[in-house]
Enzyme design. Structure first.
Site, PDB file in Angstrom:
ATOM      1  N   HIS A  54      26.327  -7.164  -1.845  1.00 56.24           N
ATOM      2  CA  HIS A  54      26.569  -6.575  -0.528  1.00 56.24           C
ATOM      3  C   HIS A  54      28.066  -6.504  -0.194  1.00 56.24           C
ATOM      4  O   HIS A  54      28.604  -5.410  -0.022  1.00 56.24           O
ATOM      5  CB  HIS A  54      25.760  -7.305   0.546  1.00 56.24           C
ATOM      6  CG  HIS A  54      26.128  -6.928   1.943  1.00 56.24           C
ATOM      7  ND1 HIS A  54      25.998  -5.643   2.421  1.00 56.24           N
ATOM      8  CD2 HIS A  54      26.656  -7.647   2.966  1.00 56.24           C
ATOM      9  CE1 HIS A  54      26.422  -5.599   3.674  1.00 56.24           C
ATOM     10  NE2 HIS A  54      26.833  -6.798   4.035  1.00 56.24           N
ATOM     11  N   HIS A  78      33.392 -11.130   4.183  1.00 54.28           N
ATOM     12  CA  HIS A  78      32.912 -10.961   5.564  1.00 54.28           C
ATOM     13  C   HIS A  78      31.671 -11.773   5.926  1.00 54.28           C
ATOM     14  O   HIS A  78      31.467 -12.088   7.081  1.00 54.28           O
ATOM     15  CB  HIS A  78      32.749  -9.490   5.934  1.00 54.28           C
ATOM     16  CG  HIS A  78      31.453  -8.869   5.518  1.00 54.28           C
ATOM     17  ND1 HIS A  78      31.290  -8.236   4.320  1.00 54.28           N
ATOM     18  CD2 HIS A  78      30.257  -8.785   6.154  1.00 54.28           C
ATOM     19  CE1 HIS A  78      30.050  -7.778   4.241  1.00 54.28           C
ATOM     20  NE2 HIS A  78      29.392  -8.096   5.327  1.00 54.28           N
ATOM     21  N   GLU A  82      29.512 -16.822   8.073  1.00 57.07           N
ATOM     22  CA  GLU A  82      28.184 -16.807   8.677  1.00 57.07           C
ATOM     23  C   GLU A  82      27.147 -17.464   7.758  1.00 57.07           C
ATOM     24  O   GLU A  82      26.304 -18.235   8.220  1.00 57.07           O
ATOM     25  CB  GLU A  82      27.797 -15.346   8.957  1.00 57.07           C
ATOM     26  CG  GLU A  82      26.429 -15.133   9.553  1.00 57.07           C
ATOM     27  CD  GLU A  82      26.341 -15.614  10.995  1.00 57.07           C
ATOM     28  OE1 GLU A  82      27.394 -15.779  11.616  1.00 57.07           O
ATOM     29  OE2 GLU A  82      25.207 -15.842  11.463  1.00 57.07           O
ATOM     30  N   ASP A  83      27.203 -17.182   6.485  1.00 61.27           N
ATOM     31  CA  ASP A  83      26.097 -17.542   5.598  1.00 61.27           C
ATOM     32  C   ASP A  83      26.374 -18.703   4.645  1.00 61.27           C
ATOM     33  O   ASP A  83      25.465 -19.196   4.005  1.00 61.27           O
ATOM     34  CB  ASP A  83      25.697 -16.328   4.739  1.00 61.27           C
ATOM     35  CG  ASP A  83      25.164 -15.189   5.585  1.00 61.27           C
ATOM     36  OD1 ASP A  83      24.823 -15.447   6.749  1.00 61.27           O
ATOM     37  OD2 ASP A  83      25.106 -14.060   5.082  1.00 61.27           O
ATOM     38  N   ASP A 145      30.101  -2.022   6.547  1.00 58.96           N
ATOM     39  CA  ASP A 145      29.047  -3.038   6.412  1.00 58.96           C
ATOM     40  C   ASP A 145      27.703  -2.397   6.738  1.00 58.96           C
ATOM     41  O   ASP A 145      26.721  -2.529   6.007  1.00 58.96           O
ATOM     42  CB  ASP A 145      29.376  -4.181   7.388  1.00 58.96           C
ATOM     43  CG  ASP A 145      28.334  -5.281   7.394  1.00 58.96           C
ATOM     44  OD1 ASP A 145      27.771  -5.577   6.322  1.00 58.96           O
ATOM     45  OD2 ASP A 145      28.088  -5.852   8.478  1.00 58.96           O
ATOM     46  N   ASP A 264      20.230  30.890   6.675  1.00 60.56           N
ATOM     47  CA  ASP A 264      21.109  32.042   6.526  1.00 60.56           C
ATOM     48  C   ASP A 264      22.561  31.643   6.672  1.00 60.56           C
ATOM     49  O   ASP A 264      23.454  32.325   6.210  1.00 60.56           O
ATOM     50  CB  ASP A 264      20.786  33.090   7.601  1.00 60.56           C
ATOM     51  CG  ASP A 264      19.497  33.821   7.230  1.00 60.56           C
ATOM     52  OD1 ASP A 264      19.120  33.740   6.043  1.00 60.56           O
ATOM     53  OD2 ASP A 264      18.890  34.418   8.119  1.00 60.56           O
TER      54      ASP A 264
HETATM   55 MN    MN Z   1      27.380  -7.766   5.985  1.00 60.49          MN
END
Ligand code: MN
Length: 721
Positions: A54, A78, A82-83, A145, A264
């Site tokens: 990702h 990024h 968060e993860d 993202d 057209d």
């Molecule tokens: Mn992300």
């Protein structure tokens, strides 16, 4: 559709090396990848790929618009904060402050739940999104993202697909459009349509496929013919066939066009070296093919607000087919594709993010002004109107005498223009000229007007009538502010008088009040800085003279004001009446929630019998009912009813941390709607007055608790006016 193949870091690196040459920058990109890949190690996305795919793809998308190294690094990192266990401090230490700010920006924005249900919230969310992205690169990162998430949306549940597609279309693509990043915008639109309206999407795709060969042949023939002609006249050029986006076809069909009419319409784009060549090409094309009246548009002499420049015309070409032709220079083409991001591709790199920031300030001026506006006093309704009026409705474009374009909402006057240029210009304005003619100040400006504001140092300042003449809330609030400052002295006098009057009525000694010691304690209790502030608050009805007196009395003899009320005799409950508030001994008196203390379900409440307007329901703590014993009546919540109640909070926070986004996120997580936010004080600490819509006290307490757990939130109080 199909799964995207695995992307390798080498591919990204090759792509980056095409335009980033600095060894140190390349090194940092490598390090970002290694860090991200080791921290995401073992994590798998819903699509079944390793997680690192990702961020890698997000970075890849960004190389397509020549993003600078800091943006690429931030793209790779990024999702780590968060993860994974990587912290923002780690990133700052290893990669520097800028990259940390970018990562933090994306992390914060990702936490907002943009559940959209009506026009007002959509506009509001767009505003939040832009307003909170302090660096334009945060927005671009978020767009990339989202683009990758949309490309891999097939892996998510049906419900999530629809939600993401809707949010993308309502919030992100308008911002991409505003910033002119067509390249990302148009793919986002097509992907959103695919998940939101799959039937419509695939039916267009199918029809396009059926007619593909014929269309391609016609376009090719026309391209050859035009190219021949331009060569004869010695104009260097390049011609491209142009695929219309599925979303744009869908939109036109929605406006009543049939697919055949659109089929057209074949499309070409001619690219040349200079602006002059553009007009030459146009002349040649019009002399050979009959143009369709009213389809010619000159966006070169009058660029769109997102910087787009091009000539557009539609002509009857080979075999009578209609061709939509765009003519522009290579530079204009770059801007058309990349918009604000085009600064990356042709400015010096060190300058790029700075000049982008400047360009964004202009592009997003409207969003920005709304944020500013929120800091002065505006009601929720006024706020929603502003957003729709100024951002979403038609605008006009007028010029300064120097030729700078200024964008204003329709029906703006020279007053709006003056304040848009500078507050000082507004305040010193003595007259205005439009196209060299003197005009009245309520003159309605039209697109292309050249506006000159006459100013004088001898001006006595704006007049109150201007508030009604101005169209923009920006000008209105600046004028109001001017008068507020001017009126301040009068407010001080007025407040002092009102307070003295109440003291006399209650036979309380003014001399006791005015003693230094007493004032000091009182300022603390009322959270004011100086005595004049108390007078102003009284004069502007922030609180009543009685509130000052009660506060003073409570200070000197603290006592509890709880009244013991037996919970009985509530007829409503037995009758099952559908009022949310039950009044003791009665089932037909109207109960109104008091606007001073705005009680919510679960608060200890008490009723006050008003003269002719039913019972007004206050919190027991409310200072407005403290000395009203005779007319009080017992009331209770009917817990059978569930609804959202408005109530007001005062939130004090550390000004350096941009706390708004966290407040909004925490509210969303608790199922609380934010109805309005006003910034009422901004210095080292920032104070917001927030109106929330909440089901009950339990939910509110949880929200307050959540906020108080944030280190930069200093204090959260419920407001009693
Ligand atoms: Mn992300």
């Amino acid at each position: 559709m199909s799964k995207i193949g695995i992307t390798k870091f080498e591919e990204l690196y090759d792509s980056v090396k095409k335009y980033i040459k600095d060894e140190n920058e390349l090194e940092l990109i490598k390090k970002s990848y290694e860090t991200a890949s080791s921290f995401h190690l073992g994590a798998i996305r819903k699509s079944g790929e390793p997680y690192i795919q990702h961020p890698l793809n997000v970075a890849m998308i960004l190389t397509g618009i020549y993003a600078d190294y800091e943006t690429i690094c931030a793209a790779l990192l990024h999702d780590t904060v968060e993860d994974t266990s990587l912290t923002l401090d780690d990133i700052e230490k290893e990669f520097g402050k800028t990259i940390a700010i970018l990562v933090d920006g994306v992390t914060k924005i990702n936490k907002i739940n943009f559940s959209t249900d009506n026009e007002a919230t959509i506009a509001y969310h767009r505003k939040i999104f832009v307003g909170l992205s302090e660096d334009v690169r945060v927005i671009i990162l978020k767009l990339a993202d989202r683009l990758h998430n949309m490309r891999t949306l097939w892996a998510l549940s049906e419900e999530k697909k629809k939600k993401n597609a809707k949010e993308t279309l309502e919030i992100l693509t308008p911002i991409a459009h505003r910033l002119g990043i067509h390249k990302i915008k148009s793919e986002l639109e097509d992907l959103s349509l695919r998940y939101l309206k799959p039937d419509a999407f695939y039916s267009i795709v199918e029809k396009l496929n059926q007619t593909k060969l014929e269309r391609e042949k016609n376009v090719q023939d026309m391209m050859n013919e035009v190219s021949e002609m331009l060569k004869e006249h010695g104009i260097r050029h390049e011609i491209k066939g142009r695929a219309k986006s599925i979303y744009s076809i869908y939109n036109k069909m929605n406006k009543g066009k049939t697919f055949n009419e659109l089929f057209d319409l074949l499309a070409l784009r001619v690219l040349v070296d200079t602006e002059q060549d553009c007009y030459m090409v146009l002349g040649l094309i019009h002399s050979k093919y009959r143009p369709i009246p009213k389809r010619f548009k000159d966006y070169i002499s009058r660029p769109k607000t997102n910087m787009y420049q091009s000539l557009h015309t539609t002509v009857f070409g080979i075999d009578g087919y209609q061709f939509e032709i765009q003519i522009r220079t290579y530079d204009m083409d770059k801007i058309a594709e990349y918009g604000i991001a085009s600064h990356w591709s042709y400015k010096e790199h060190t300058q790029a993010s700075k000049s982008m920031q400047n360009a964004m300030e202009q592009k997003l001026q409207f969003f920005r002004n709304i944020i500013e506006l929120q800091e002065e006093k505006t009601s929720a309704e006024e706020f929603v109107n502003t957003v729709t009026e100024e951002v979403l409705k038609a605008n006009i474009y007028v010029f300064t005498p120097k030729g700078d374009v200024i964008e204003l909402p329709k029906d703006s006057t020279p007053i709006d223009f003056a304040y848009r240029v500078h507050t000082e210009v507004g305040e010193k304005m003595v007259g205005a000229m439009v196209n060299n003619m003197i005009v009245p100040l309520d003159y309605k400006l039209k697109s292309n007007d050249i506006v000159k504001i006459n100013t004088s140092n001898l001006s006595t300042g704006p007049s109150k009538e201007w508030i009604n003449m101005a169209k923009t809330s920006h000008a209105k609030s600046k004028i109001k502010n001017y008068f507020f400052k001017k009126d301040k002295i009068e407010y001080i006098k007025l407040g002092e008088e009102e307070l003295k009057k109440e003291f006399r009525r209650k036979k309380i000694s003014w001399n006791e009040f005015i003693k230094e010691d007493n004032i000091k304690k009182l300022l603390d209790a009322l959270k004011e800085k100086e005595l004049n502030d108390i007078y102003i608050s009284v004069a502007t009805n922030k609180y009543t003279p009685n509130h000052v007196i009660h506060t003073m009395e409570n200070m000197n003899s603290p006592k509890t004001n709880d009244i013991e009320i037996p919970k009985n005799n509530f007829i409503n409950k037995e009758l099952g009446i559908k009022n949310d508030i039950m009044i003791e001994g009665s089932d037909d008196i109207k109960a109104n929630i008091a606007s001073c203390c705005k009680p919510i379900m679960g608060d200890d409440i008490i009723g006050y019998i008003t003269k002719g307007n039913g019972v007004s329901v206050h919190r027991k703590k409310c200072h407005n009912i403290l000395d009203l014993d005779e007319r009080l009546i017992n009331v209770a919540w009917n817990t059978e009813i569930s609804k959202k109640y408005p109530t007001e909070l005062i939130i004090e926070a550390d000004n350096s941390k941009n706390p708004l986004i966290d407040i909004i996120t925490k509210a969303a997580n608790n199922g609380i709607n934010i109805d309005n936010i006003n910034t009422i004080n901004r210095s080292i600490t920032i104070t917001y007055e927030v109106t929330v819509l909440v089901n009950n006290k339990e939910t509110l307490d949880k929200f307050i608790q959540d906020l108080e757990n944030l280190t930069f939130i200093k204090k959260v109080d419920r407001l009693i006016k």
